[in-house]
Design a protein around this motif. Structure first.
Motif, PDB file in Angstrom:
ATOM      1  N   PHE A  65     -23.023  56.891  -7.142  1.00 53.72           N
ATOM      2  CA  PHE A  65     -24.056  56.155  -7.870  1.00 53.72           C
ATOM      3  C   PHE A  65     -24.286  56.814  -9.223  1.00 53.72           C
ATOM      4  N   ALA A  66     -24.175  56.027 -10.290  1.00 54.80           N
ATOM      5  CA  ALA A  66     -24.334  56.545 -11.652  1.00 54.80           C
ATOM      6  C   ALA A  66     -25.810  56.531 -12.037  1.00 54.80           C
ATOM      7  N   SER A  67     -26.638  57.186 -11.221  1.00 53.11           N
ATOM      8  CA  SER A  67     -28.093  57.140 -11.406  1.00 53.11           C
ATOM      9  C   SER A  67     -28.560  57.960 -12.605  1.00 53.11           C
ATOM     10  N   ASN A  68     -27.894  59.062 -12.881  1.00 48.95           N
ATOM     11  CA  ASN A  68     -28.301  59.971 -13.951  1.00 48.95           C
ATOM     12  C   ASN A  68     -29.780  60.328 -13.810  1.00 48.95           C
ATOM     13  N   SER A  69     -30.217  60.444 -12.544  1.00 43.14           N
ATOM     14  CA  SER A  69     -31.611  60.788 -12.208  1.00 43.14           C
ATOM     15  C   SER A  69     -32.621  59.858 -12.865  1.00 43.14           C
ATOM     16  N   GLY A  70     -32.227  58.594 -13.085  1.00 42.30           N
ATOM     17  CA  GLY A  70     -33.142  57.608 -13.659  1.00 42.30           C
ATOM     18  C   GLY A  70     -33.253  57.635 -15.173  1.00 42.30           C
ATOM     19  N   LYS A  71     -32.389  58.401 -15.831  1.00 46.62           N
ATOM     20  CA  LYS A  71     -32.416  58.438 -17.299  1.00 46.62           C
ATOM     21  C   LYS A  71     -31.981  57.082 -17.852  1.00 46.62           C
ATOM     22  N   PRO A  72     -32.320  56.782 -19.107  1.00 48.01           N
ATOM     23  CA  PRO A  72     -32.035  55.449 -19.662  1.00 48.01           C
ATOM     24  C   PRO A  72     -30.568  55.184 -20.000  1.00 48.01           C
ATOM     25  N   VAL A  73     -29.709  56.188 -19.872  1.00 48.49           N
ATOM     26  CA  VAL A  73     -28.280  56.006 -20.182  1.00 48.49           C
ATOM     27  C   VAL A  73     -27.436  56.388 -18.974  1.00 48.49           C
ATOM     28  N   ASP A  74     -26.241  55.806 -18.902  1.00 48.04           N
ATOM     29  CA  ASP A  74     -25.313  56.160 -17.834  1.00 48.04           C
ATOM     30  C   ASP A  74     -24.886  57.616 -17.992  1.00 48.04           C
ATOM     31  N   PRO A  75     -24.566  58.278 -16.878  1.00 45.11           N
ATOM     32  CA  PRO A  75     -24.065  59.649 -16.996  1.00 45.11           C
ATOM     33  C   PRO A  75     -22.703  59.665 -17.681  1.00 45.11           C
ATOM     34  N   LYS A 127     -36.413  52.578 -10.668  1.00 43.02           N
ATOM     35  CA  LYS A 127     -37.694  52.225 -11.300  1.00 43.02           C
ATOM     36  C   LYS A 127     -37.887  52.925 -12.634  1.00 43.02           C
ATOM     37  N   MET A 128     -37.252  54.075 -12.814  1.00 41.80           N
ATOM     38  CA  MET A 128     -37.426  54.874 -14.027  1.00 41.80           C
ATOM     39  C   MET A 128     -36.614  54.359 -15.214  1.00 41.80           C
ATOM     40  N   THR A 129     -35.710  53.415 -14.978  1.00 40.81           N
ATOM     41  CA  THR A 129     -34.830  52.959 -16.052  1.00 40.81           C
ATOM     42  C   THR A 129     -34.743  51.437 -16.081  1.00 40.81           C
ATOM     43  N   ASP A 130     -34.457  50.897 -17.258  1.00 37.90           N
ATOM     44  CA  ASP A 130     -34.251  49.457 -17.404  1.00 37.90           C
ATOM     45  C   ASP A 130     -32.815  49.055 -17.092  1.00 37.90           C
ATOM     46  N   ARG A 131     -31.901  50.018 -17.102  1.00 40.41           N
ATOM     47  CA  ARG A 131     -30.497  49.683 -16.842  1.00 40.41           C
ATOM     48  C   ARG A 131     -30.281  49.490 -15.343  1.00 40.41           C
ATOM     49  N   VAL A 132     -29.295  48.706 -15.008  1.00 43.93           N
ATOM     50  CA  VAL A 132     -28.883  48.568 -13.609  1.00 43.93           C
ATOM     51  C   VAL A 132     -27.955  49.738 -13.322  1.00 43.93           C
ATOM     52  N   ILE A 133     -28.314  50.533 -12.340  1.00 44.40           N
ATOM     53  CA  ILE A 133     -27.524  51.721 -12.026  1.00 44.40           C
ATOM     54  C   ILE A 133     -26.184  51.298 -11.415  1.00 44.40           C
ATOM     55  N   PRO A 134     -25.085  51.657 -12.075  1.00 46.50           N
ATOM     56  CA  PRO A 134     -23.770  51.286 -11.552  1.00 46.50           C
ATOM     57  C   PRO A 134     -23.439  52.002 -10.241  1.00 46.50           C
ATOM     58  N   VAL A 135     -22.698  51.300  -9.405  1.00 44.74           N
ATOM     59  CA  VAL A 135     -22.199  51.854  -8.155  1.00 44.74           C
ATOM     60  C   VAL A 135     -20.672  51.810  -8.237  1.00 44.74           C
ATOM     61  N   VAL A 136     -20.053  52.928  -7.888  1.00 47.97           N
ATOM     62  CA  VAL A 136     -18.612  53.089  -8.034  1.00 47.97           C
ATOM     63  C   VAL A 136     -17.978  53.378  -6.676  1.00 47.97           C
ATOM     64  N   ALA A 137     -16.913  52.664  -6.373  1.00 45.40           N
ATOM     65  CA  ALA A 137     -16.122  52.912  -5.168  1.00 45.40           C
ATOM     66  C   ALA A 137     -14.915  53.758  -5.536  1.00 45.40           C
ATOM     67  N   LEU A 138     -14.692  54.800  -4.757  1.00 46.46           N
ATOM     68  CA  LEU A 138     -13.523  55.664  -4.932  1.00 46.46           C
ATOM     69  C   LEU A 138     -12.608  55.440  -3.731  1.00 46.46           C
ATOM     70  N   ARG A 139     -11.423  54.913  -4.009  1.00 46.33           N
ATOM     71  CA  ARG A 139     -10.442  54.657  -2.949  1.00 46.33           C
ATOM     72  C   ARG A 139      -9.361  55.727  -3.004  1.00 46.33           C
ATOM     73  N   THR A 140      -9.058  56.291  -1.846  1.00 45.96           N
ATOM     74  CA  THR A 140      -8.008  57.303  -1.818  1.00 45.96           C
ATOM     75  C   THR A 140      -6.659  56.652  -2.111  1.00 45.96           C
ATOM     76  N   VAL A 141      -5.799  57.401  -2.735  1.00 47.45           N
ATOM     77  CA  VAL A 141      -4.457  56.937  -3.070  1.00 47.45           C
ATOM     78  C   VAL A 141      -3.563  57.236  -1.883  1.00 47.45           C
ATOM     79  N   PRO A 142      -2.889  56.227  -1.325  1.00 44.68           N
ATOM     80  CA  PRO A 142      -2.010  56.479  -0.192  1.00 44.68           C
ATOM     81  C   PRO A 142      -0.964  57.537  -0.534  1.00 44.68           C
ATOM     82  N   GLN A 143      -0.637  58.372   0.430  1.00 48.74           N
ATOM     83  CA  GLN A 143       0.275  59.494   0.205  1.00 48.74           C
ATOM     84  C   GLN A 143       1.622  59.048  -0.339  1.00 48.74           C
TER      85      GLN A 143
END
Length: 146
Positions: A65-75, A127-143
């Motif tokens: 989760f790219a929450s950046n602790s609720g700061k107004p910008v993405d991490p 609640k601390m930010t106006d931006r929608v906090i992005p959610v990122v999926a990390l998929r493992t790379v098959p061997q």
């Protein structure tokens, strides 16, 4: 760098060191929280960056989760992933190559609500930010494709 920035960097370095020393476990404010270490390439300097992030598992993917602790910008790490989605994570004592992708809005809603159920402070971050906090999926790379 400001004193606050240097203090934050020192705190992150301690968490990363403890994570590696204790096989993926840390104490303090993150005790009991699932953490991974995200390795990414800084788009500005080209240097490798390591960030300790909470995650959840969903359908075999690591969700962050790219929450950046609720700061107004993405991490910063989020922008790095957008530029170079092929990265490595450390989970416990394992190092895994993964590919990052931002989930769509419907899936984001489901995953963020699930994270809030487990860790209510994530609701405060939104609640601390106006931006929608992005959610990122990390998929493992098959061997076989490594």
């Amino acid at each position: 760098m400001t004193d606050a920035g240097a203090e934050w960097d020192a705190k992150v370095a301690r968490v990363i060191d403890e994570f590696r020393t204790r096989g993926g476990k840390v104490g303090g404010e993150f005790e009991g929280c699932p953490l991974l270490l995200l390795h990414s390439k800084d788009t500005g300097s080209g240097q490798e960056r390591v960030n300790a992030l909470m995650y959840m598992l969903d359908s075999g993917r690591y969700i962050i989760f790219a929450s950046n602790s609720g700061k107004p910008v993405d991490p910063i790490w989020f922008g790095n992933l957008l530029a170079t989605p092929q990265v490595e994570i450390e989970v416990g004592t394992a190092k895994l190559p993964v590919v990052a992708s931002v989930v769509d809005e419907q899936e984001r809603q489901r995953l963020y609500e699930r994270q809030v159920e487990s860790y209510p402070f994530f609701a405060d971050y939104q609640k601390m930010t106006d931006r929608v906090i992005p959610v990122v999926a990390l998929r493992t790379v098959p061997q076989e494709t490594r």
